[in-house]
Design an enzyme around this catalytic site. Structure first.
Site, PDB file in Angstrom:
ATOM      1  N   ARG A  19      46.596  50.101  31.349  1.00  0.00           N
ATOM      2  CA  ARG A  19      45.889  50.047  32.631  1.00  0.00           C
ATOM      3  C   ARG A  19      46.856  50.323  33.786  1.00  0.00           C
ATOM      4  NH1 ARG A  19      44.391  44.389  35.586  1.00  0.00           N
ATOM      5  NH2 ARG A  19      43.124  45.285  37.233  1.00  0.00           N
ATOM      6  N   ALA A  78      41.051  40.010  39.171  1.00  0.00           N
ATOM      7  CA  ALA A  78      40.186  40.263  40.330  1.00  0.00           C
ATOM      8  C   ALA A  78      39.431  39.012  40.789  1.00  0.00           C
ATOM      9  CB  ALA A  78      39.205  41.380  40.001  1.00  0.00           C
ATOM     10  N   ASP A  88      37.452  25.842  42.663  1.00  0.00           N
ATOM     11  CA  ASP A  88      36.962  24.462  42.519  1.00  0.00           C
ATOM     12  C   ASP A  88      37.506  23.815  41.247  1.00  0.00           C
ATOM     13  OD1 ASP A  88      35.534  24.648  44.866  1.00  0.00           O
ATOM     14  OD2 ASP A  88      33.577  24.857  43.916  1.00  0.00           O
ATOM     15  N   HIS A 101      50.775  36.994  40.006  1.00  0.00           N
ATOM     16  CA  HIS A 101      50.254  38.364  39.979  1.00  0.00           C
ATOM     17  C   HIS A 101      51.393  39.299  39.625  1.00  0.00           C
ATOM     18  CE1 HIS A 101      46.537  37.029  41.717  1.00  0.00           C
ATOM     19  NE2 HIS A 101      47.246  36.320  42.577  1.00  0.00           N
ATOM     20  N   SER A 103      51.458  42.533  40.332  1.00  0.00           N
ATOM     21  CA  SER A 103      51.692  43.415  41.478  1.00  0.00           C
ATOM     22  C   SER A 103      51.845  42.581  42.748  1.00  0.00           C
ATOM     23  CB  SER A 103      50.511  44.380  41.627  1.00  0.00           C
ATOM     24  OG  SER A 103      49.326  43.654  41.938  1.00  0.00           O
ATOM     25  N   ARG A 108      48.841  45.963  48.774  1.00  0.00           N
ATOM     26  CA  ARG A 108      47.750  46.743  48.181  1.00  0.00           C
ATOM     27  C   ARG A 108      46.512  46.725  49.081  1.00  0.00           C
ATOM     28  NH1 ARG A 108      46.955  45.399  42.149  1.00  0.00           N
ATOM     29  NH2 ARG A 108      45.823  47.363  42.341  1.00  0.00           N
ATOM     30  N   ARG A 112      42.545  42.685  48.395  1.00  0.00           N
ATOM     31  CA  ARG A 112      43.408  41.949  47.453  1.00  0.00           C
ATOM     32  C   ARG A 112      44.343  40.983  48.169  1.00  0.00           C
ATOM     33  NH1 ARG A 112      42.741  44.701  42.510  1.00  0.00           N
ATOM     34  NH2 ARG A 112      42.190  46.853  42.886  1.00  0.00           N
TER      35      ARG A 112
HETATM   36  C1  DQA Z   1      46.446  41.202  39.596  1.00  0.00           C
HETATM   37  C2  DQA Z   1      46.073  41.703  41.007  1.00  0.00           C
HETATM   38  C3  DQA Z   1      44.564  41.716  41.189  1.00  0.00           C
HETATM   39  O1  DQA Z   1      44.245  42.199  42.498  1.00  0.00           O
HETATM   40  C4  DQA Z   1      43.914  42.628  40.186  1.00  0.00           C
HETATM   41  O2  DQA Z   1      42.519  42.591  40.311  1.00  0.00           O
HETATM   42  C5  DQA Z   1      44.342  42.313  38.778  1.00  0.00           C
HETATM   43  C6  DQA Z   1      45.731  41.993  38.515  1.00  0.00           C
HETATM   44  C7  DQA Z   1      47.954  41.316  39.313  1.00  0.00           C
HETATM   45  O3  DQA Z   1      48.410  40.724  38.352  1.00  0.00           O
HETATM   46  O4  DQA Z   1      48.664  42.029  40.036  1.00  0.00           O
HETATM   47  O5  DQA Z   1      43.545  42.406  37.848  1.00  0.00           O
HETATM   48  O6  DQA Z   1      46.094  39.840  39.493  1.00  0.00           O
END
Ligand code: DQA
Length: 152
Positions: A19, A78, A88, A101, A103, A108, A112
């Site tokens: 991905r 996401a 919660d 995360h 990234s 971005r 996000r």
């Molecule tokens: C993520 C960042 C999210 O915005 C994205 O939807 C992911 C991966 C990351 O690990 O960078 O699925 O959580």
């Protein structure tokens, strides 16, 4: 006995490696799991490493963690940007939570850059790829050591 940490991964993280590798790197989720197992050993922790594409399943696991685990590391994918239900559940867990995360979500898309999960997180690590999971394990190990020291 070593503290148990749930390492929870949300939607599409099962696709790691194939991905968008320019964003998420070439390591698979299985590679990330191996890294976590090694880091856990170093920090005297046990891990339960899971992934789900289903929001409710993540909520169920967080509820389960309340009774089973001493801490939670979560990359909610996401759902980070949409899920009040996961927020919660994390708030109800009353455990240290580290949000990870791969990234740097602040570099971005604008959508996000907001995380519901952060409201329940003790700390957040982003932008360092799979290394972020290892750092999260180190951090949660320190937090739990401090907590058990304070209880003595
Ligand atoms: C993520 C960042 C999210 O915005 C994205 O939807 C992911 C991966 C990351 O690990 O960078 O699925 O959580």
């Amino acid at each position: 006995m070593s503290d148990l940490i749930y390492v929870l991964n949300g939607p599409n993280l099962n696709m790691l490696g194939v991905r968008e590798p320019a964003i998420y790197g070439s390591e698979t989720l299985a590679d990330v799991k191996v890294r976590c197992e090694k880091a856990a050993k170093i920090h005297d922790l046990s891990i339960d490493f899971r992934q789900s594409n289903i929001e409710g399943e993540l909520v169920n696991w967080i509820q389960e963690a309340r009774g089973q685990a001493q801490g939670i590391i979560i990359n909610a994918g996401a759902y980070t940007h949409t899920s009040v239900a996961i927020l919660d559940a994390l708030q109800a867990a009353e455990r240290p939570v580290i949000e990870v995360h791969l990234s740097n979500i602040f570099r971005r898309d604008e959508f996000r850059q907001h995380s519901y999960i952060s409201l329940a997180a003790t700390g957040v690590i982003c932008g360092l790829g799979a290394k972020g999971y290892e750092l999260a394990l180190e951090a949660i190990g320190d937090l739990l050591k401090k907590k058990s020291g304070a209880a003595k």
